[in-house]
Design a protein around this motif. Sequence first.
Motif, mmCIF file in Angstrom:
data_model
loop_
_atom_site.group_PDB
_atom_site.id
_atom_site.type_symbol
_atom_site.label_atom_id
_atom_site.label_comp_id
_atom_site.label_asym_id
_atom_site.label_seq_id
_atom_site.Cartn_x
_atom_site.Cartn_y
_atom_site.Cartn_z
ATOM 1 N N ILE A 153 -9.544 -5.443 3.081
ATOM 2 C CA ILE A 153 -9.848 -4.092 2.439
ATOM 3 C C ILE A 153 -9.988 -3.920 1.055
ATOM 4 N N ASP A 154 -10.916 -3.270 0.406
ATOM 5 C CA ASP A 154 -11.194 -3.010 -1.057
ATOM 6 C C ASP A 154 -10.307 -1.701 -1.177
ATOM 7 N N LEU A 155 -9.419 -1.955 -2.406
ATOM 8 C CA LEU A 155 -8.445 -0.665 -2.637
ATOM 9 C C LEU A 155 -8.103 -0.766 -4.077
ATOM 10 N N PHE A 156 -8.107 0.497 -4.347
ATOM 11 C CA PHE A 156 -8.030 0.935 -5.939
ATOM 12 C C PHE A 156 -6.442 1.018 -6.256
ATOM 13 N N ASP A 157 -6.591 0.948 -7.610
ATOM 14 C CA ASP A 157 -5.075 0.819 -8.458
ATOM 15 C C ASP A 157 -4.208 1.754 -7.790
ATOM 16 N N ASP A 158 -4.672 3.021 -7.705
ATOM 17 C CA ASP A 158 -3.870 4.260 -7.188
ATOM 18 C C ASP A 158 -3.244 3.837 -5.959
ATOM 19 N N PRO B 293 -11.726 6.264 -13.677
ATOM 20 C CA PRO B 293 -12.337 4.655 -13.387
ATOM 21 C C PRO B 293 -11.013 3.719 -13.489
ATOM 22 N N GLN B 294 -11.014 2.854 -12.420
ATOM 23 C CA GLN B 294 -9.794 1.939 -12.184
ATOM 24 C C GLN B 294 -10.413 0.757 -11.224
ATOM 25 N N HIS B 295 -9.540 -0.434 -11.407
ATOM 26 C CA HIS B 295 -9.937 -1.600 -10.786
ATOM 27 C C HIS B 295 -10.106 -1.319 -9.385
ATOM 28 N N CYS B 296 -10.910 -2.272 -8.577
ATOM 29 C CA CYS B 296 -10.794 -2.257 -7.174
ATOM 30 C C CYS B 296 -10.561 -3.689 -6.499
ATOM 31 N N TYR C 93 -13.402 5.956 -9.539
ATOM 32 C CA TYR C 93 -12.450 6.137 -8.402
ATOM 33 C C TYR C 93 -12.709 7.230 -7.567
ATOM 34 N N PRO C 94 -13.147 7.054 -6.444
ATOM 35 C CA PRO C 94 -13.873 8.141 -5.346
ATOM 36 C C PRO C 94 -13.091 9.511 -5.227
ATOM 37 N N ASP C 95 -11.664 9.161 -5.146
ATOM 38 C CA ASP C 95 -10.885 10.228 -4.781
ATOM 39 C C ASP C 95 -10.950 11.142 -5.877
ATOM 40 N N VAL D 215 0.716 -1.152 -0.073
ATOM 41 C CA VAL D 215 0.030 0.043 0.008
ATOM 42 C C VAL D 215 0.918 1.350 -0.134
ATOM 43 N N ARG D 216 0.624 2.244 -0.951
ATOM 44 C CA ARG D 216 1.455 3.280 -1.005
ATOM 45 C C ARG D 216 1.026 4.257 0.080
#
Length: 115
Positions: free
Chosen positions: A105-110, A79-82, A68-70, A37-38
Motif C-alpha cells: 500500500i502506498d502511504l504518505f509521511d503523515d 507535499p511529502q514523501h509517499c 499530499y491529497p488529504d 500506521v497511525r
Amino acid sequence: MAALTKEMVPMVVGGGASARVESDMPAKFKAGDTVLVRNINPPTHTRMPRYIRGKTGKVEHDHGVFIYPDASAHGEEKPQHCYSVRFTAQELWGPEANAKDSLYIDLFDDYIEKA
C-alpha cells in the motif's frame, strides 16, 4: 490550487497528469524500515485505508515527493514523501491468513511513524 472540475477530468486523465513535486525534501523513512500506521480518524478526507490503521509494515520503496491529497482536498499544499509499504496478510487479517501473502500500500509521511 483550483478544484478539479468535471470538465477537466478527461484532459487530466488523458494527459497523464502527475501529483509529483520536484523537491529535495529529505525522506523520513527508507527501504527496510519497519513502520507503524497511525491509528487516526480524521473528520475530513483521507486516503489511508481503515483496515491498516494500527498495523505494522515494512517500507519497500520511496516513490518521491507528491502533493499530499488529504491537505490538497482542502486547498492546502503539504507535499511529502509517499512510500510503498508491505504488510503481511497475517498482520492484516490474523493467523488464519496465508503466511506467503502480502499486500503493498502506498502511504504518505503523515500516515506512518517508526515502529
